[in-house]
Design an enzyme around this catalytic site. Structure first.
Site, PDB file in Angstrom:
ATOM      1  N   GLU A 113       0.846  -1.526  -0.530  1.00  0.00           N
ATOM      2  CA  GLU A 113      -0.216  -0.136   0.149  1.00  0.00           C
ATOM      3  C   GLU A 113       0.777   1.489  -0.113  1.00  0.00           C
ATOM      4  OE1 GLU A 113      -3.118   0.323   3.383  1.00  0.00           O
ATOM      5  OE2 GLU A 113      -4.810  -1.225   2.167  1.00  0.00           O
TER       6      GLU A 113
ATOM      7  N   HIS B 232       9.283 -26.642  -1.946  1.00  0.00           N
ATOM      8  CA  HIS B 232       8.264 -27.816  -1.819  1.00  0.00           C
ATOM      9  C   HIS B 232       7.408 -27.700  -3.169  1.00  0.00           C
ATOM     10  CE1 HIS B 232      10.962 -30.812   0.266  1.00  0.00           C
ATOM     11  NE2 HIS B 232      10.864 -30.041   0.996  1.00  0.00           N
TER      12      HIS B 232
ATOM     13  N   LYS C 132     -13.575  -0.208  -4.367  1.00  0.00           N
ATOM     14  CA  LYS C 132     -14.447   0.099  -3.187  1.00  0.00           C
ATOM     15  C   LYS C 132     -15.767   1.044  -3.634  1.00  0.00           C
ATOM     16  CE  LYS C 132     -12.220   1.251   0.775  1.00  0.00           C
ATOM     17  NZ  LYS C 132     -11.652   1.662   1.994  1.00  0.00           N
TER      18      LYS C 132
HETATM   19  O1  PA5 Z   1      -3.806   1.019   5.793  1.00  0.00           O
HETATM   20  C1  PA5 Z   1      -4.768   1.598   6.104  1.00  0.00           C
HETATM   21  O2  PA5 Z   1      -4.910   3.062   5.940  1.00  0.00           O
HETATM   22  C2  PA5 Z   1      -5.768   0.247   5.072  1.00  0.00           C
HETATM   23  O3  PA5 Z   1      -4.946  -0.511   5.645  1.00  0.00           O
HETATM   24  C3  PA5 Z   1      -6.814   0.960   6.760  1.00  0.00           C
HETATM   25  O4  PA5 Z   1      -6.199   0.169   8.015  1.00  0.00           O
HETATM   26  C4  PA5 Z   1      -8.323  -0.552   5.883  1.00  0.00           C
HETATM   27  O5  PA5 Z   1      -8.244   0.561   4.982  1.00  0.00           O
HETATM   28  C5  PA5 Z   1      -8.868  -0.051   7.053  1.00  0.00           C
HETATM   29  O6  PA5 Z   1      -9.238   1.196   6.972  1.00  0.00           O
HETATM   30  P1  PA5 Z   1     -10.767   1.301   8.645  1.00  0.00           P
HETATM   31  O7  PA5 Z   1      -9.795   1.859   9.696  1.00  0.00           O
HETATM   32  O8  PA5 Z   1     -10.640   2.907   7.555  1.00  0.00           O
HETATM   33  O9  PA5 Z   1     -11.852   0.635   8.567  1.00  0.00           O
END
Ligand code: PA5
Length: 449
Positions: A289, A310, A424
């Site tokens: 990310e 393996h 989303k």
């Molecule tokens: O690293 C991040 O910001 C994301 O992975 C969020 O943690 C994830 O999308 C979950 O979001 P939220 O805490 O708003 O539910």
């Protein structure tokens, strides 16, 4: 506690390239330290000792002690950065087979996770098994609107509302969310349940050393002071980048950048301990990310060795030469098992008799990296003194800082994740969420053509 070995990777890069990169690293480091780089509003994780106040830590410990006492099962609802860190530390530090221990042996409830996918069968079976136990839950979502988590919370909350009186419910539901806004903040305030804050200046994937990770980790019976102590150790150890002092954290970021420039676009995080499987998942999210933007970034993949030797081993040894490996190697194990001698030696293993399994595992790691390097796969390894909350804290910070520096070296913002929105939006449109009508029309046209 941590020591990076790069001898099996340096032959794949050149000293000139390294020297050329150093001023860029100096800039990246300065940006991170002074909070002047892209996304600097989200660097609250950087100064580990400042993430939590003493009051906050004591409150986490107090609520965790209550939940530990009152619960057989503790559910953690969250996705991405809102659950991976907690799960990582719990699985890395606790017993491999917690389901087979009773609560007195574990000293803590069984921790289970939900809200990190949309599987109907998973949630239905979870509801079946928790029916006969004392349950409490922590819902974790900074935005409070993440669909996977919100749906799981709605379902499990109504399960809890049927099972417990309103007064008892208050003792069993804990919310971790934004300080001021969002659906979960409103719920927590109205329902009067305990709540913790996801700091404004910390994004999900950098949040494990805040209340986001600390509460579930504490409920699981792990000493969060030790975890934070490890994080602080790493913070201090890797703090300075003066006079070209290339500490291990900086070196890791430099090496992976140089390897990527040579065409090694995939990093395989390797472990030799099954309890570290979730650590790899956490690391994948952290780097995926943070770096995967603007058509750039190293693809973070993972493998559990020797198991995956393996399955993936053949590809790694002889497939497309695009990957490098980073292995986490523990110098010690917590338990001791030696290979027994057998008179008939029908399995031909007597040459190993009396030797510890950990030593054999370490030898497998050495043999593997040597073979892979010979096959054209650069290898780095991070030696870790032992598997403990303290070393996990150090590992977490090591990779968080290296990830932020890697992002700055690549001229991207390592703290946002704009690309996550694409799926989303499509999902909301296809599910018929109000105000997504135009997108729905477009997608339906695409589907029908
Ligand atoms: O690293 C991040 O910001 C994301 O992975 C969020 O943690 C994830 O999308 C979950 O979001 P939220 O805490 O708003 O539910």
């Amino acid at each position: 506690m941590l020591s990076l070995k790069t001898q099996q990777a340096t032959p794949f890069i050149s000293e000139e390239e390294l020297q050329y990169l150093l001023p860029f690293m100096a800039t990246a480091h300065r940006q991170l330290e002074s909070g002047t780089g892209p996304g600097s509003d989200f660097t609250g994780w950087y100064h580990v000792p400042e993430i939590n106040t003493e009051n906050n830590l004591q409150r986490i410990e107090k609520v965790a002690a209550r939940l530990r006492e009152s619960s057989d099962i503790f559910l953690v609802l969250g996705i991405g950065g809102s659950y991976l860190g907690a799960r990582t530390v719990i699985e890395a530090c606790n017993h491999h087979f917690p389901n087979f221990l009773d609560k007195s042996q574990r000293g803590a409830p069984l921790v289970l996770f939900a809200g990190h996918q949309l599987s109907e069968d998973y949630l239905a079976e979870l509801c079946d098994i928790i029916e006969d136990y004392d349950v409490s839950l922590n819902v974790v979502s900074k935005s409070g609107t993440t669909t996977e988590t919100a749906i799981a919370f709605r379902i499990l909350r109504s399960f809890m509302e049927k099972k417990y009186s309103p007064e008892e419910l208050k003792q069993r539901i804990v919310v971790t969310t934004d300080a001021n806004k969002g659906a979960l903040r409103s719920y927590a305030d109205e329902a009067g349940v305990d709540s913790f804050v996801v700091p404004d200046d910390i994004g999900g994937r950098y949040s494990v050393l805040s209340a986001v990770g600390l509460l579930p980790i504490a409920v699981a019976g792990i000493n969060i002071r030790d975890l934070l102590d490890g994080g602080t150790w790493a913070y201090e150890k890797y703090l300075k980048y003066e006079d070209g002092n290339i500490n291990d954290c900086i070196n890791y970021a430099l090496m992976r950048h140089l390897l990527a420039q040579r065409g090694y676009w995939l990093e395989m995080m390797v472990n030799y301990e099954p309890s570290m499987t979730m650590f790899t998942e956490w690391w994948k999210q952290l780097f995926g990310e943070s770096e995967g933007k603007n058509g750039r970034g190293i693809f973070p993949a993972g493998a559990n060795f020797t198991t995956d030797l393996h399955s993936l081993g053949q590809y790694i040894q002889e497939g497309r030469r695009i990957l490098f490996e980073t292995s986490i190697l523990f110098k010690s194990s917590q338990r001791e098992i030696k290979v027994p001698r057998q008179d008939d030696n029908s399995d031909q293993l007597n040459y190993l008799a009396g030797r510890r399994l950990h030593e054999i595992n370490q030898t497998a790691a050495l043999a593997t990296s040597m073979a892979h390097v010979r096959g054209g796969v650069p290898n780095m390894s991070l030696e870790v003194s032992e598997r403990s909350p303290r070393s996990l804290g150090a590992l977490i910070y090591f990779f968080e800082k290296a990830c932020a520096l890697s992002g700055y070296l690549d001229a991207i913002n390592p703290f946002d994740q704009p690309g996550v929105e694409a799926y989303k939006k499509n999902m909301f449109a296809l599910l018929g969420k109000p105000s997504y009508e135009d997108l729905r029309a477009k997608l339906m046209e695409e589907i029908n053509n």
